[in-house]
Design a protein around this motif. Sequence first.
Motif, short mmCIF file in Angstrom:
data_model
loop_
_atom_site.label_atom_id
_atom_site.label_comp_id
_atom_site.label_asym_id
_atom_site.label_seq_id
_atom_site.Cartn_x
_atom_site.Cartn_y
_atom_site.Cartn_z
N GLY A 253 -5.00 -1.60 1.01
CA GLY A 253 -4.66 -0.67 2.07
C GLY A 253 -3.26 -0.08 1.97
N GLN A 254 -2.50 -0.45 0.95
CA GLN A 254 -1.14 0.06 0.77
C GLN A 254 -1.10 1.02 -0.42
OE1 GLN A 254 1.73 -0.83 2.57
NE2 GLN A 254 0.33 -1.86 3.97
N GLU A 255 -0.45 2.16 -0.22
CA GLU A 255 -0.29 3.12 -1.30
C GLU A 255 0.90 2.71 -2.16
OE1 GLU A 255 1.12 7.59 -1.18
OE2 GLU A 255 -0.96 7.40 -0.43
N TRP A 256 0.68 2.65 -3.47
CA TRP A 256 1.71 2.24 -4.42
C TRP A 256 1.93 3.33 -5.46
CZ3 TRP A 256 4.39 -2.47 -4.86
CH2 TRP A 256 4.00 -3.47 -3.99
N THR A 257 3.16 3.49 -5.88
CA THR A 257 3.46 4.28 -7.06
C THR A 257 3.09 3.42 -8.25
OG1 THR A 257 5.28 5.39 -5.94
CG2 THR A 257 5.30 5.46 -8.35
#
Length: 157
Positions: free
Chosen positions: A121-125
């Motif tokens: 659920g977390q957006e990561w580079t």
Amino acid sequence: MHKLLMAGFLSGMDACILVWLILIILFIVGELATVGLTSIWFAVGALVALISAFFGAPFGLQIVLFIAVSLIALAATRPLANKFINRKVQSTNAQSLIGQEIRIKKQVSNIDQTGMAVVQGQEWTVRSADDDVIIAQGELARIKSISGVKLIVEKIN
């Protein structure tokens, strides 16, 4: 202190004892003022030098004892002290991501500085572990490490 010696208030032995006492106090205060072990070894060396001054050892020998005992105490106890001081290092939840397979949401290209994935659920580079590898959108990758706020991944063939 030199003026005190000149005036005859302190003998040479008394001056050495005073110097070592002051150094012991300074090293202990320095130790208490810091988080980790930084100067306790020098306090031990100064204590040995103080004892040698009390028994009338020449100042040169006191200096040699101070340096030798400080270095021996440092070499003998520092690795053990580091082991106990650094015990409080805790893994973060992010560390649990290492080894997981993820699906790439935006093409990963280190040269173009692009790449994105959603993990738990977390957006990561996302960046590739190999600068020459481009990972296309929708492909699978394995998380190798985390560098700051970037996932470092390898392409799964």
